[in-house]
Scaffold this active site. Structure first.
Site, PDB file in Angstrom:
ATOM      1  CE  LYS A 143      -4.450  -1.556   1.507  1.00 33.37           C
ATOM      2  NZ  LYS A 143      -5.651  -1.282   2.272  1.00 33.37           N
ATOM      3  CE  LYS A 226      -6.109  -7.591  -1.072  1.00 36.80           C
ATOM      4  NZ  LYS A 226      -7.463  -7.104  -1.277  1.00 36.80           N
ATOM      5  CE  LYS A 229     -13.304  -2.902   0.861  1.00 35.44           C
ATOM      6  NZ  LYS A 229     -12.349  -2.446   1.844  1.00 35.44           N
TER       7      LYS A 229
END
Ligand code: ATP
Ligand code: MG
Length: 359
Positions: A143, A226, A229
């Protein structure tokens, strides 16, 4: 005294959660239901990966466990998010939890920030977390991307907050997708370390519950990543609220390969990901699916997948719309959930503070 609601085989209608003393009895009693805790971040559109990897499994087994499901809004602010969107997404996620089948007779549903003990416990547990342990967390690396120095320290400490979410409720099982395995392992390590430091069973040691199939649904455009969102590419995922036309377009565009056979093959991640989704939606075995599409091409398969996806999501969307048109009921569910879990969180936090000499 353990109340009948915790006995396997009896229905948990309108029951309250166990008190702290019931909890400790509960853990000594083999017929008591295990406690489940899990959550989703209200960071945007809930997708089919969240559903197949997590929420659907919670629904399927809700009568077997003593369940607490959270909308983890404190996690959602670890990355920049618009305030109105956060508020709206929190309600939307609550509506989706119920629309997907979570039943308040068996599950407590609440918003993380409504129980302030999560944040307070997170500071305390953070003081017991070696930086080296957090440095190993792969989700932070993914992230933070190219800019690890400019992301928030909240993102770095995310796994500590997640550990607190789990540990505050003496959770036995944490049903999650594969991406959360490392965080649950960290939770176990932190709990064991704390217990052994103070020579007492302050925390229950939880276990991750990760399915063999569906624990890692991959992105539609890049099947090596993966489905998420937060992926900026909207075509990378099918959202639970997508309309049939959008679903059809996204599946039609999904990356496959230049081969033609519709077969499961780890070396062909695109088609295998779509087949895995189909397997989960239909409940068929891999052999049955391969037989169904023997001699057929990707077009036939994608049409069947689209049809099944639309049929699965239609009742969820209908229920979701009803709930979003009745926000007072939704707010009441969330308030009741928070009111019911708060005493548990308070008791654990008090125990922790007593043990370490705070106050
Ligand atoms: P974000 O990009 O904001 O982190 P996310 O899609 O990863 O969003 P989370 O709210 O972090 O969603 O995760 C909610 C639950 O869904 C967790 O149990 C997580 O393990 C599971 N999950 C998330 N993505 C997938 C996926 N692609 N396949 C299976 N399970 C998933
Ligand atoms: Mg995530």
């Amino acid at each position: 005294m353990v109340e009948p609601r915790f006995i396997v085989g009896q229905i948990n209608v309108g029951a309250e959660l166990a008190s702290a003393s019931e909890l400790s009895n509960a853990h000594a009693n083999p017929i008591v239901k295990k406690r489940v805790f899990s959550g989703v971040q209200p960071t945007g559109n809930i997708h089919i990966g969240n559903y197949l990897g997590a929420i659907r499994n919670w629904v399927a087994e809700q009568t077997e466990y003593d369940n607490i499901f959270c909308i983890v809004d404190l996690h959602a602010i670890t990355m920049p998010i618009d305030p109105q969107e956060l508020h709206r997404s929190t309600r939307q996620l609550a509506a989706l939890y119920v629309a997907c089948g979570l039943d308040t007779r068996y599950c407590k549903l609440f918003v993380q920030s409504h129980v302030h003990e999560h944040a307070e416990m997170s500071w305390i547990l953070g003081c017991f977390t070696p930086m080296g342990w957090l440095n190993r967390m792969t989700q932070f690396k993914t992230k933070a991307g190219e800019n690890p120095d400019s992301v928030s320290t909240g993102l770095y400490c995310y796994p500590v907050l997640m550990a607190c979410d789990i540990l505050l409720y003496h959770t036995d099982l944490v049903p999650v997708g594969e991406d959360q395995r490392q965080h649950v392992e960290l939770t176990r390590d932190l709990a064991q370390r704390f217990n052994s430091l103070y020579g007492q069973q302050v925390f229950t040691i939880p276990e991750a519950q990760i399915r063999k199939v569906g624990a890692r649904i991959m992105s539609l455009d890049d099947p090596t990543k993966k489905m998420s969102k937060s992926d900026p590419n909207a075509n990378s995922r099918i959202n639970l609220l997508d309309d049939p036309k959008t679903i059809k377009q996204k599946i039609a565009r999904a990356t496959t390969d230049s081969l033609r056979s519709v077969t499961f093959d780890p070396d062909r991640p695109g088609i295998t990901n779509l087949l895995t989704i189909y397997q989960l939606l239909t409940g068929q075995s891999q052999q049955e699916i391969e037989a169904e599409f023997a001699g057929k091409g990707y077009g036939d398969f994608k049409a069947a997948l689209t049809e099944r996806m639309v049929a699965t999501l239609a009742p969820i969307q209908q229920r979701y719309n009803e709930l979003m048109n009745d926000l007072p009921t939704l707010e009441a569910i969330l308030k009741q959930g928070a009111d019911e879990v708060r005493p548990l969180a308070e008791a654990t936090l008090k125990h922790v503070k007593d043990v370490i000499g705070l106050g």
